[in-house]
Every structure is written in structure tokens, then in C-alpha cells.
Scaffold this motif. Structure first.
Motif, PDB file in Angstrom:
ATOM      1  N   PRO A   4       0.829  -1.211   0.000  1.00  0.00           N
ATOM      2  CA  PRO A   4       0.000   0.000   0.000  1.00  0.00           C
ATOM      3  C   PRO A   4       0.860   1.256   0.000  1.00  0.00           C
ATOM      4  O   PRO A   4       1.923   1.312   0.627  1.00  0.00           O
ATOM      5  CB  PRO A   4      -0.820  -0.130   1.288  1.00  0.00           C
ATOM      6  CG  PRO A   4      -0.771  -1.582   1.628  1.00  0.00           C
ATOM      7  CD  PRO A   4       0.543  -2.077   1.143  1.00  0.00           C
ATOM      8  N   SER A   5       0.349   2.289  -0.706  1.00  0.00           N
ATOM      9  CA  SER A   5       1.052   3.563  -0.775  1.00  0.00           C
ATOM     10  C   SER A   5       0.216   4.624  -0.093  1.00  0.00           C
ATOM     11  O   SER A   5      -1.020   4.641  -0.225  1.00  0.00           O
ATOM     12  CB  SER A   5       1.298   3.961  -2.232  1.00  0.00           C
ATOM     13  OG  SER A   5       2.065   2.980  -2.894  1.00  0.00           O
ATOM     14  N   THR A   6       0.882   5.508   0.643  1.00  0.00           N
ATOM     15  CA  THR A   6       0.208   6.609   1.314  1.00  0.00           C
ATOM     16  C   THR A   6       0.923   7.901   0.986  1.00  0.00           C
ATOM     17  O   THR A   6       2.127   7.910   0.706  1.00  0.00           O
ATOM     18  CB  THR A   6       0.208   6.398   2.840  1.00  0.00           C
ATOM     19  OG1 THR A   6       1.566   6.295   3.302  1.00  0.00           O
ATOM     20  CG2 THR A   6      -0.555   5.149   3.221  1.00  0.00           C
ATOM     21  N   CYS A   7       0.187   9.003   1.019  1.00  0.00           N
ATOM     22  CA  CYS A   7       0.772  10.313   0.742  1.00  0.00           C
ATOM     23  C   CYS A   7       1.351  10.880   2.035  1.00  0.00           C
ATOM     24  O   CYS A   7       0.708  10.840   3.100  1.00  0.00           O
ATOM     25  CB  CYS A   7      -0.294  11.242   0.169  1.00  0.00           C
ATOM     26  SG  CYS A   7       0.352  12.870  -0.304  1.00  0.00           S
ATOM     27  N   CYS A   8       2.566  11.416   1.937  1.00  0.00           N
ATOM     28  CA  CYS A   8       3.258  11.915   3.127  1.00  0.00           C
ATOM     29  C   CYS A   8       3.044  13.404   3.353  1.00  0.00           C
ATOM     30  O   CYS A   8       3.594  13.977   4.299  1.00  0.00           O
ATOM     31  CB  CYS A   8       4.751  11.621   3.029  1.00  0.00           C
ATOM     32  SG  CYS A   8       5.579  12.469   1.668  1.00  0.00           S
ATOM     33  N   VAL A   9       2.248  14.079   2.503  1.00  0.00           N
ATOM     34  CA  VAL A   9       2.000  15.507   2.675  1.00  0.00           C
ATOM     35  C   VAL A   9       1.125  15.723   3.916  1.00  0.00           C
ATOM     36  O   VAL A   9       0.218  14.924   4.211  1.00  0.00           O
ATOM     37  CB  VAL A   9       1.327  16.083   1.415  1.00  0.00           C
ATOM     38  CG1 VAL A   9       0.956  17.551   1.616  1.00  0.00           C
ATOM     39  CG2 VAL A   9       2.264  15.935   0.219  1.00  0.00           C
ATOM     40  N   ILE A  10       1.383  16.805   4.614  1.00  0.00           N
ATOM     41  CA  ILE A  10       0.652  17.105   5.846  1.00  0.00           C
ATOM     42  C   ILE A  10      -0.850  17.241   5.560  1.00  0.00           C
ATOM     43  O   ILE A  10      -1.258  17.900   4.592  1.00  0.00           O
ATOM     44  CB  ILE A  10       1.203  18.397   6.484  1.00  0.00           C
ATOM     45  CG1 ILE A  10       2.685  18.218   6.838  1.00  0.00           C
ATOM     46  CG2 ILE A  10       0.403  18.790   7.735  1.00  0.00           C
ATOM     47  CD1 ILE A  10       3.352  19.475   7.335  1.00  0.00           C
ATOM     48  N   ASN A  11      -1.658  16.600   6.398  1.00  0.00           N
ATOM     49  CA  ASN A  11      -3.122  16.651   6.325  1.00  0.00           C
ATOM     50  C   ASN A  11      -3.694  16.002   5.059  1.00  0.00           C
ATOM     51  O   ASN A  11      -4.857  16.231   4.728  1.00  0.00           O
ATOM     52  CB  ASN A  11      -3.633  18.095   6.431  1.00  0.00           C
ATOM     53  CG  ASN A  11      -3.291  18.732   7.764  1.00  0.00           C
ATOM     54  OD1 ASN A  11      -3.163  18.030   8.783  1.00  0.00           O
ATOM     55  ND2 ASN A  11      -3.123  20.046   7.773  1.00  0.00           N
ATOM     56  N   CYS A  12      -2.901  15.230   4.335  1.00  0.00           N
ATOM     57  CA  CYS A  12      -3.405  14.514   3.162  1.00  0.00           C
ATOM     58  C   CYS A  12      -3.598  13.049   3.553  1.00  0.00           C
ATOM     59  O   CYS A  12      -2.653  12.384   4.011  1.00  0.00           O
ATOM     60  CB  CYS A  12      -2.465  14.634   1.978  1.00  0.00           C
ATOM     61  SG  CYS A  12      -3.086  13.836   0.472  1.00  0.00           S
ATOM     62  N   ASN A  13      -4.819  12.540   3.365  1.00  0.00           N
ATOM     63  CA  ASN A  13      -5.135  11.187   3.785  1.00  0.00           C
ATOM     64  C   ASN A  13      -5.271  10.222   2.605  1.00  0.00           C
ATOM     65  O   ASN A  13      -5.931   9.179   2.727  1.00  0.00           O
ATOM     66  CB  ASN A  13      -6.436  11.187   4.596  1.00  0.00           C
ATOM     67  CG  ASN A  13      -6.329  12.031   5.855  1.00  0.00           C
ATOM     68  OD1 ASN A  13      -5.290  12.006   6.517  1.00  0.00           O
ATOM     69  ND2 ASN A  13      -7.375  12.783   6.172  1.00  0.00           N
ATOM     70  N   LEU A  43       0.425  22.156  -4.449  1.00  0.00           N
ATOM     71  CA  LEU A  43      -0.971  22.327  -4.090  1.00  0.00           C
ATOM     72  C   LEU A  43      -1.309  21.550  -2.823  1.00  0.00           C
ATOM     73  O   LEU A  43      -0.846  20.419  -2.632  1.00  0.00           O
ATOM     74  CB  LEU A  43      -1.870  21.854  -5.238  1.00  0.00           C
ATOM     75  CG  LEU A  43      -1.685  22.547  -6.599  1.00  0.00           C
ATOM     76  CD1 LEU A  43      -2.617  21.925  -7.609  1.00  0.00           C
ATOM     77  CD2 LEU A  43      -1.927  24.038  -6.480  1.00  0.00           C
ATOM     78  N   TYR A  44      -2.126  22.176  -1.957  1.00  0.00           N
ATOM     79  CA  TYR A  44      -2.662  21.527  -0.762  1.00  0.00           C
ATOM     80  C   TYR A  44      -1.561  20.847   0.064  1.00  0.00           C
ATOM     81  O   TYR A  44      -1.625  19.667   0.374  1.00  0.00           O
ATOM     82  CB  TYR A  44      -3.732  20.497  -1.138  1.00  0.00           C
ATOM     83  CG  TYR A  44      -4.732  20.997  -2.142  1.00  0.00           C
ATOM     84  CD1 TYR A  44      -5.553  22.087  -1.845  1.00  0.00           C
ATOM     85  CD2 TYR A  44      -4.846  20.393  -3.391  1.00  0.00           C
ATOM     86  CE1 TYR A  44      -6.471  22.561  -2.769  1.00  0.00           C
ATOM     87  CE2 TYR A  44      -5.758  20.862  -4.316  1.00  0.00           C
ATOM     88  CZ  TYR A  44      -6.568  21.952  -4.003  1.00  0.00           C
ATOM     89  OH  TYR A  44      -7.476  22.413  -4.933  1.00  0.00           O
ATOM     90  N   LEU A  45      -0.525  21.630   0.391  1.00  0.00           N
ATOM     91  CA  LEU A  45       0.619  21.083   1.107  1.00  0.00           C
ATOM     92  C   LEU A  45       0.438  21.090   2.617  1.00  0.00           C
ATOM     93  O   LEU A  45       1.308  20.593   3.341  1.00  0.00           O
ATOM     94  CB  LEU A  45       1.896  21.860   0.731  1.00  0.00           C
ATOM     95  CG  LEU A  45       2.265  21.824  -0.755  1.00  0.00           C
ATOM     96  CD1 LEU A  45       3.521  22.651  -1.008  1.00  0.00           C
ATOM     97  CD2 LEU A  45       2.486  20.385  -1.217  1.00  0.00           C
ATOM     98  N   GLY A  46      -0.659  21.671   3.130  1.00  0.00           N
ATOM     99  CA  GLY A  46      -0.906  21.674   4.571  1.00  0.00           C
ATOM    100  C   GLY A  46      -0.136  22.727   5.316  1.00  0.00           C
ATOM    101  O   GLY A  46      -0.155  22.755   6.555  1.00  0.00           O
ATOM    102  N   HIS A  47       0.561  23.629   4.591  1.00  0.00           N
ATOM    103  CA  HIS A  47       1.264  24.750   5.224  1.00  0.00           C
ATOM    104  C   HIS A  47       1.368  25.864   4.198  1.00  0.00           C
ATOM    105  O   HIS A  47       1.115  25.666   3.001  1.00  0.00           O
ATOM    106  CB  HIS A  47       2.654  24.324   5.724  1.00  0.00           C
ATOM    107  CG  HIS A  47       3.544  23.809   4.642  1.00  0.00           C
ATOM    108  ND1 HIS A  47       4.269  24.629   3.821  1.00  0.00           N
ATOM    109  CD2 HIS A  47       3.803  22.534   4.253  1.00  0.00           C
ATOM    110  CE1 HIS A  47       4.965  23.894   2.966  1.00  0.00           C
ATOM    111  NE2 HIS A  47       4.695  22.607   3.206  1.00  0.00           N
ATOM    112  N   THR A  48       1.766  27.048   4.638  1.00  0.00           N
ATOM    113  CA  THR A  48       1.837  28.220   3.749  1.00  0.00           C
ATOM    114  C   THR A  48       3.265  28.664   3.498  1.00  0.00           C
ATOM    115  O   THR A  48       3.495  29.758   2.983  1.00  0.00           O
ATOM    116  CB  THR A  48       1.046  29.385   4.367  1.00  0.00           C
ATOM    117  OG1 THR A  48       1.590  29.696   5.665  1.00  0.00           O
ATOM    118  CG2 THR A  48      -0.425  29.034   4.496  1.00  0.00           C
TER     119      THR A  48
END
Length: 527
Positions: A2-11, A98-103
């Protein structure tokens, strides 16, 4: 896995908790590698890209040197749903934005990239007016523009999510004005990029030209066919053979029996195997030096020399042959005919080669030569009146006498009734030669007298005048192949496995055969 995304707040996940693959249309991408073994430009770009991905994700456990393979970035964080080509640094999808969970990393905008492609298309149309004349308008220019990189073909532009707030809007905006010729003028950054591209292109062209010249110079130094082709003086110096065509003739003869080349252990061509062997025979080069010249190990060089000597011995030994009497008489020099008639068949002599001192006491005693005061191997050689080597014996210890070698080496079996043999005083074999119906001619002895009579003096002078040719042939062979002048290793005088010949015996036969390929040293007087 299984693969998961490591970006903050990305599920985003590729599989649910039950291990069933989720069909959500998302793809997952690993962190780009740093291609530090490529060219400097590629190395710099890939290094910057890897650092940009790590900075965009902002995970403490992800560093430049440590990117766990299970940590990936999903397609949700790219405008087109997948990363751009690694060398297209100006593309908004060169790194996730895009949608990186931080600014801390500003979202990119595709409008700037579209304007860049439009300017590139206009520049191409100005240089090649025949391109893009059918469609007009800004959108048509973007659609008809050839992809900047082949890897960009087939990528469709997806709807662009709006960037948060207005961050970076001023940086992405660009002022387009028209000059005197109506051509658009880009901002300073893009003009600088174009200048850098031009400089890099010039550097690439310069490096390619330098690479071509270096390859040409390297090919001149490589010990291959090109090194000796069309240069007979080089062939003669390195191999002892008079011409390149003769060298290639020898190669063609032995190629079927040579070991296969281009393996892990040996990376030499068949030509280089032959050249290596002939260079050792000719120049008496140490094995270590030959190994360095051909860029191989010492053991490989030694093995190739022995294998090639065995092949040369098998193919060239027939060149040392005993000719028929009518063949000798048909081309006999006049000086022999005037002095001895047409009966002279062979002129014989012995020569000795220095060897290392043996450890075995018996071998040490058998190889010690009182004449040379050293340990030697002794060979009986016979030449025709024309100067061709027609007989060579196996090696004998230096203690053996000329008579002992002649009577036991197989020479007498070559003689026929009526043959005349010319030799030195040391060959006291008159009775042995007479048993086969041949005649021996040696210089006269004083037999207790103070001097020879006039008849004996004249015959001895005539005999010495023609017998000198066998010494000239021996000297020619030893000057051509310097390995015969050095002290031979003890391993060369040990019989080969399953044979009654030593490696030194084979080397001597090969040297005799190669000498026969060269012009004769016996000068034939004109009629």
C-alpha cells in the motif's frame, strides 16, 4: 505494498484498511533521485528538484539523504496530476505545490508557464516563418506549439485549483510590452534563463568537440590494428615481422584456435592477444609492463602469453620443415655449387640460452655449461644453403655435448644417402652420419702437426666461408626476439602438462618459424 501520501493533512491511500485497492484515480510518486553521476548540469537540476520536493513536504523525517520508500506524494498536489519532466524547471509541476498543509511554500500558477510557451512559439515562428501560419490567436499558439521536451507530449491540462489568498500574484504577473518590431519582451528572469540556455548550449558543443578530439588521440595510443596499420616500421619494431600484411596473415591463421575474447577475465581482441605475445618475444618486456600497456591483470597477461604461444606453436611449427633434395638443389646458391657441388643439404650448429639455476642438484649439474660458465639450455639448429631454418631440436642441458645432442635429437633420421652435412669441429659424428649414407664436412685438425698443409687450409677456408651463414641466422633470430637473450625463468624449462616439450622449446620453435617468414640473411650473389 500500500502507498500513502506523506504531505501534511493529506489522507490519500492506495488501499483501504482491509488491503483492498481503492479506485479513486490517484497516483503516487516517489521523491526524485539526485543523478550525481550524470553531467554537471543534470546533477545540479536533479539536486535542486530533490531539495524542492523535500522543502514542499516539510516532514522532519524526510531529509536529503533519507527519503523512506513508503513515503510518497499523491497526484492531488500537482496541477496536471503528475510531476513534470525533471529538466523542465519552469513547469509548475516540477515540484508539488498544491494543498501542502502549510503556507511556507507558495502555490504555483500555470498561467506563467502558458505565457512562456507562447513566447517560445513566437520565437520559433520568427526564425521559421513556415511554422504555425494556419492557426492564429493566443490559444491556438499554445495548442499548436511543439512540446518543449518529448516527455511532455500527451499531458492534458486539468482545471487549475485556485491558490490560497493572493500569495505570489505579483511575482507571477508579468508586464508584456511591444518593442519597435512588435515582438514581446519577457521579464528579466526569463531573459536571463534564455541567456543561460545559450551559454549551456555553447558549453555542450565545446565539450562534444573536445571529447571527439580526445577520442581521436586515444585511438592513436591504443594497441590495436589502427596502431600498426600502414606503418611497417612500427610492425617491425614491435613484432619483428617485416610488414603489417604478414602480421594479419598470421592472425587469420591462428584466430580459430585463439581463446574467446571480451570476457570478464580478458577484454583483449584476438589481434591484441597476438600483439601482446609478439611484443614479449620481440622486446622481452616484463609481464607487469605488458599488463599495464594492455590494461589487464598480471595473471591474465601471463595466461594469454602461454595460451597464444601454444596456438602459434601448433600452427607455425610446420614452417620449420626439412625440404626435399630436389627443392634444395633447384635454388642452391652458386657459392655452394662451386665449392661442394649440389650435395649440401644442411649446415648445423648449436646455440645456448641462459636459464635460472635449478634447485634440484641433478638438474643443476645437467644444465651447467662449462663453455658458458652458466646454467643453459642447448639447441641444435640446422639451416638450408638458402638460409632457411630446416631443423630445431628440443632443449638439452648445457652439459650435453654437440655429439650427444646430434645423435639423440632425431637429426640423423632426417638425412638421406648422398647428403652432405657442414658442421664445426665440435661435431665428431662422422661415423654416425656415415651409417645413414651421408657425408660430414668439418674443418681439418692439425693431428699433432704444428700447422695444416696447404690443401687443408684451403678446404677449411671454403668451409668457414659458407658455414658462417648458420651463425648469421642464429644471430638474426636472437636479435629479432630479445627474449632469447635474457635469463629464462625456471618455469619455462619445465615440461608442459601432458607433453614432452617445455614452454621454452615452443618459444624457440615459434621464433624459428617467424624468422623463416622474414627475408633470408644469406646473400645470393648475382649470376
Amino acid at each position: 505494498m500500500p502507498s500513502t501520501c506523506c504531505v501534511i493533512n493529506c489522507n490519500s491511500r492506495s488501499h483501504n484498511r482491509s488491503g483492498v485497492k481503492v479506485k479513486n484515480g490517484k497516483s503516487f510518486y516517489r521523491f526524485p533521485a539526485w543523478k550525481n553521476n550524470n553531467t554537471s548540469h543534470v546533477s545540479e537540476v536533479t539536486k535542486r528538484r530533490r531539495m524542492a520536493w523535500i522543502a514542499a513536504v516539510r516532514r522532519p523525517k524526510i531529509t536529503f539523504d533519507n527519503t523512506p520508500p513508503h513515503m510518497m506524494v499523491c497526484s492531488k498536489h500537482f496541477h496536471k496530476g503528475k510531476p513534470a519532466y525533471e529538466m523542465l524547471e519552469c513547469d509548475p509541476d516540477w515540484a508539488p505545490s498544491l494543498y501542502l498543509g502549510h503556507t511556507e511554500v507558495k502555490a504555483t500558477n500555470t498561467d506563467r508557464f502558458k505565457r512562456f510557451r507562447r513566447r517560445a512559439t513566437r520565437s520559433q515562428q520568427q526564425q521559421h516563418p513556415s511554422l504555425g501560419t494556419d492557426n492564429t490567436g493566443p490559444e491556438a499558439e499554445v495548442d499548436n506549439a511543439a512540446p518543449l521536451y518529448p516527455e511532455m507530449e500527451g499531458q492534458e491540462t486539468q482545471p487549475l485549483p485556485s491558490a490560497p489568498d493572493n500569495a505570489g500574484r505579483e511575482e507571477d504577473m508579468e508586464t508584456e510590452t511591444s518593442g519597435d518590431d512588435g515582438a514581446p519582451i519577457g521579464n528579466a528572469d526569463e531573459q536571463q534563463n534564455c541567456t543561460m540556455c545559450g551559454l549551456r548550449l555553447k558549453e555542450i558543443i565545446r565539450l562534444q568537440e573536445e571529447n571527439r578530439k580526445l577520442k581521436g588521440e586515444l585511438s592513436k595510443k591504443a594497441l590495436d590494428e589502427k596502431f600498426l596499420k600502414d606503418n611497417d616500421s612500427k610492425v617491425k619494431f614491435y613484432t619483428g615481422l617485416p610488414s603489417f600484411s604478414l602480421l594479419m596473415g598470421v592472425l587469420m591463421q591462428i584466430i580459430p584456435s585463439l581463446p574467446k575474447s571480451e570476457t570478464k577475465e580478458r577484454k583483449l581482441s584476438h589481434f591484441q592477444m597476438l600483439l601482446l605475445t609478439l611484443m614479449r618475444l620481440r622486446l622481452d618486456l616484463p609481464v607487469e609492463h605488458v599488463a599495464h600497456l594492455f590494461d589487464i591483470s598480471r595473471q591474465t597477461a601471463s595466461n594469454l602469453f602461454i595460451e597464444t604461444i601454444n596456438v602459434l606453436h601448433a600452427h607455425l611449427s610446420p614452417l620449420v620443415y626439412w625440404p626435399k633434395r630436389h627443392c634444395i638443389q633447384a635454388s642452391m646458391p652458386h657459392q655452394y655449387v662451386e665449392m661442394f657441388g649440389n650435395r649440401v643439404t644442411v649446415i648445423i650448429d648449436c646455440f645456448e640460452l641462459f636459464i635460472e639455476r635449478a634447485q634440484n642438484l641433478r638438474a643443476k649439474a645437467q644444465t651447467y655449461s662449462n663453455y658458458k660458465s652458466r646454467h643453459t639450455m642447448k639447441y641444435l639448429i640446422g639451416i638450408t644453403p638458402q638460409g632457411t631454418i630446416s631443423f630445431i631440436s628440443k632443449g638439452w642441458g648445457g652439459r650435453a655435448s654437440d655429439k650427444q645432442i646430434t645423435e639423440n635429437c632425431g637429426f640423423l633420421q632426417k638425412l638421406s644417402p648422398g647428403d652432405l652435412v657442414l658442421a664445426d669441429r665440435g661435431f665428431d659424428i662422422k661415423e654416425s652420419v656415415a651409417l645413414v649414407g651421408a657425408t660430414l664436412k668439418i674443418p681439418a685438425f692439425t693431428r699433432g702437426h704444428s700447422q695444416l698443409n696447404a690443401k687443408d687450409v684451403e678446404e677449411t677456408r671454403k668451409l668457414a666461408h659458407v658455414r658462417i651463414h648458420v651463425e648469421r641466422v642464429i644471430g638474426c633470430m636472437r636479435s629479432k626476439f630479445n627474449i632469447l637473450n635474457d635469463t629464462i625463468r625456471m618455469g619455462f624449462v619445465v615440461p608442459c602438462e601432458g607433453e614432452d616439450k617445455t614452454l621454452l622449446d615452443k618459444i624457440v620453435v615459434v621464433c624459428c618459424a617467424l624468422t623463416n617468414m622474414c627475408p633470408s640473411v644469406v646473400v645470393k650473389p648475382s649470376c
